[in-house]
Enzyme design. Structure first.
Site, PDB file in Angstrom:
ATOM      1  CD  GLU A 436      47.745  46.334  37.192  1.00  0.00           C
ATOM      2  OE1 GLU A 436      47.340  45.163  37.163  1.00  0.00           O
ATOM      3  OE2 GLU A 436      46.983  47.305  37.242  1.00  0.00           O
ATOM      4  CG  ASP A 512      45.562  45.124  40.289  1.00  0.00           C
ATOM      5  OD1 ASP A 512      45.489  46.361  40.264  1.00  0.00           O
ATOM      6  OD2 ASP A 512      46.408  44.503  40.960  1.00  0.00           O
ATOM      7  CG  ASP A 514      41.298  45.727  38.138  1.00  0.00           C
ATOM      8  OD1 ASP A 514      42.114  45.379  37.258  1.00  0.00           O
ATOM      9  OD2 ASP A 514      41.534  46.628  38.967  1.00  0.00           O
ATOM     10  CG  ASP A 516      42.461  49.731  34.582  1.00  0.00           C
ATOM     11  OD1 ASP A 516      42.435  50.610  35.452  1.00  0.00           O
ATOM     12  OD2 ASP A 516      42.039  49.898  33.422  1.00  0.00           O
TER      13      ASP A 516
END
Length: 662
Positions: A436, A512, A514, A516
């Site tokens: 990403e 990541d 998280d 997103d």
């Protein structure tokens, strides 16, 4: 109209004592059978023997399906705990995280080396049993305490006298069948476990007594294991019908005196040989605990073996021109038994199936390489046979790579410019990380092993391709680059697709840790599920798991250097903080950092936690055959364009289970 459940102060439930184990037993033990909760008791007896305090471990399965484990160790202490002011024996069986295996490094612990880490073993056994009886011989007294469903039924009381030299513990367990898929013990696993204890504890006799079905209750069959030659004789038993090309080599080496990287007493014992053909018998243990999924100690033995054989081949100039040796060429035909001793072992999960200590790899590689290389050079003819087998394996591997190349079409697709490719042409070894963002991609490029790991950075979020026709996919630049990079065209589940152009055996999604990142994961999984189903079915798709937190522990004197600990999520962070608390490290002795993204990690951190094959966490994406219809329904609900109403209904019903990252 149904009444919605209220959410108030009374809705919050606090689980105390052993209630968490009863509520979620699968978090603490395997629930396929009661075998693992009995293993916890056996492991405690074995830890007594490992410390040199016991010479006998006896296990008996009774006709009423209860089981007794007894040893002649020191006996569990029966006096009052200085802080809790209740008998220590009661504390051990009724409190999670209570035990004698925490303070190992300061020299005041009851056990220097043990498999136990968190003090949850026998308390879990107690929680999941209808009844548990403990008798202890200690300090000239015989004491007894009885529990029922984890609660004290008969308080600790003295039932007799014994010789002060006569010590030991006897525990009888009545597992509660409601917590297990089947009530019967796995006898094969139990026998293997007890035999392994006898192998790894030289001088210790281990027995299993059980009643044979159809015979009178007063008759019993007893098996006894005792291996005076330890690992060598055990491996010989495992390979009774195998074709070995070399005699079994065995060695035991531990750190003595002071060492800058390891503690005194740490090390490994191993026995290994090479097989011409047939399946290889491989078993590994850490502080007597079986590790069926291997781990970093096995990686250390693999590295030591490769270095020893490679050095022997180079020393005798045996390598043919154009042949490049890899570790799997040397180790794929090795049969071994490995027993590592690690001061503070870290396992993957409470069931302790896999060792995860990064320093264990270096420890085992350090103590095992020299004796093996010395043996090879003292037995040159045997060494040449082993070298010849490894070289043949390398040649076979290289031939298979060339076959794949010949099947490729003459048309050559231009690889994406942002793809940082790897050097190897071995599809089975090669790995592609879909990363990403460019920032994280830059860190990943520096952290990767350029020999077999490739990196493809993705800009932004990939298109939701659930309802996109495969002919229109290449209109999206990111999907086009992914398809060209992996060498396979989009296809349907029933299409006859040619996978000979596949360039990577592992394709890993790296995003990541998280919300997103999770969204990007889902979008990429949708792409592979809908348009590259053969890759999912073949097990080529993986999800990397980078950590969310880093804990920097300050140095605690000369003998306790600074450490960096990583946690995947809040639960792992909590476990790390509990461990630091048990080590008596104050809050000002460490700091906690939360990674905002992969780009925030420096390359060394990303390599250690996420990319290195021996220390990373990489989950394979699989769809069980029986769950294909359910999987399709879930994807349709989450990713279908006309499913907004069903998504809203699902979120209203299940939304309270989500963990928000705010």
């Amino acid at each position: 109209m149904t009444k919605k459940p209220s959410y108030s102060e009374e809705s919050i439930k606090v689980l105390k004592g052993l209630e968490p184990v009863k509520e979620r037993p699968g978090m603490y033990t395997r629930t396929d059978s009661p075998t693992h909760i009995i293993q916890e008791v056996i492991d405690n007896a074995a830890d007594e023997a490992l410390g040199g305090h016991a010479t006998q471990i006896d296990v008996q399965i009774h006709p009423d399906h209860s089981i007794t484990v007894r040893d002649n160790g020191r006996g569990i202490p029966t006096g009052l705990h200085p802080i809790e002011q209740i008998p220590v024996i009661e504390l051990v069986f009724t409190q999670l995280h209570a035990g004698g295996k925490f303070n190992k490094k300061d020299g005041n612990g009851a056990y220097a080396f043990s498999g136990g880490l968190h003090g949850v073993g026998v308390s879990v056994t107690n929680a999941l049993s209808t009844r548990l009886e403990v008798s202890v011989k200690r300090e000239g007294k015989i004491s007894r305490i009885v529990f029922a469903h984890g609660e004290v039924l008969e308080p600790l009381h003295e039932i007799g006298k014994c010789s002060p030299k006569d010590t030991g513990t006897e525990i009888r367990v009545y597992p509660d069948p409601k917590y297990f898929e089947q009530a019967n013990y796995n006898l094969t696993e139990l026998e293997r476990l007890l035999r392994a204890k006898a192998v790894l504890l030289q001088g210790v006799s281990v027995s299993l007594t059980r009643h044979i079905k159809g015979q009178p209750e007063n008759t019993a069959h007893t098996q006894t294991w005792h291996y005076p030659q330890g690992l060598r004789s055990y491996l010989a038993d495992l390979l009774v019908n195998a074709q070995e090309i070399a005699p079994i080599f065995a060695s035991e080496n531990h750190i003595s005196g002071s060492h800058e990287d390891f503690r005194e007493g740490e090390g490994a014992a191993f026995a290994l040989t090479w097989l011409e053909e047939g399946s290889c018998a491989n078993e590994s243990y850490v502080n007597l605990i079986p590790t069926p999924l291997g781990g970093t100690h096995e990686a250390g033995l693999k590295q030591a073996t490769f270095n020893a054989v490679n050095n022997f081949i180079n020393h005798h100039n045996l390598l043919l021109r154009g042949v490049k040796l890899q570790s799997d060429d040397v180790f794929s035909r090795v049969a071994f038994v490995l027993s590592a001793r690690v001061l503070d072992p870290q396992f993957q999960g409470q069931t302790k199936d896999k060792l995860t200590n990064r320093d264990a790899l270096k420890l085992v590689a350090t103590v095992c390489a020299d004796p093996l290389e010395l043996w090879l050079n003292q037995n040159v003819e045997i060494g040449k046979k082993i070298a010849d087998l490894a070289i043949k394996q390398a040649q076979a591997r290289m031939r298979s790579v060339k076959k794949v190349e010949k099947k490729k079409g003459s048309g050559v697709a231009v690889l994406p410019g942002k793809l940082t490719d790897c050097e190897s042409e071995d599809v089975r070894e090669n790995e592609l990380f879909l990363v990403e963002g460019d920032s994280a991609g830059g860190s990943a490029k520096l952290a990767r092993d350029k020999r077999f790991q490739a990196v493809l950075p993705l800009r932004g979020k990939v298109l939701n391709s659930f309802e996109i026709h495969k002919d229109q996919l290449f209109g999206n630049a990111e999907i086009h680059d992914i398809s060209v990079a992996i060498g396979v065209d989009p296809h349907g589940a029933n299409d006859d697709v040619d996978l000979s152009g596949l360039r990577y055996g592992k394709i890993a999604i790296l995003s990541d840790a998280d919300v997103d990142g999770a969204h990007i994961q889902v979008l990429l999984l949708t792409l592979f599920y809908r348009h590259f189903p053969k890759l999912v079915a073949n097990g080529n798709i993986y999800v990397a798991q980078p950590p969310l937190f880093r804990v920097d522990v300050n140095a605690q004197g000369k003998n306790k250097p600074a450490r960096k600990l990583y946690a995947l999520d809040e639960n792992e962070l909590k476990a790390i903080l509990e461990r630091l608390s048990s080590e008596k490290i104050r809050e000002n002795g460490f700091s906690i950092s939360r990674f905002k993204g992969l780009g925030e990690m420096n390359p060394d951190q990303l390599k250690d936690t996420t990319l290195h094959p021996d220390t990373r966490r990489l989950l394979q994406v699989q769809i069980p055959t029986q769950d294909t219809a359910h999987t399709e329904t879930v994807f349709l609900k989450l990713m279908g364009k006309g499913e907004a109403a069903s998504r809203r209904a699902w979120m209203e019903a299940e939304g309270d289970k989500a963990e928000g990252d705010i």
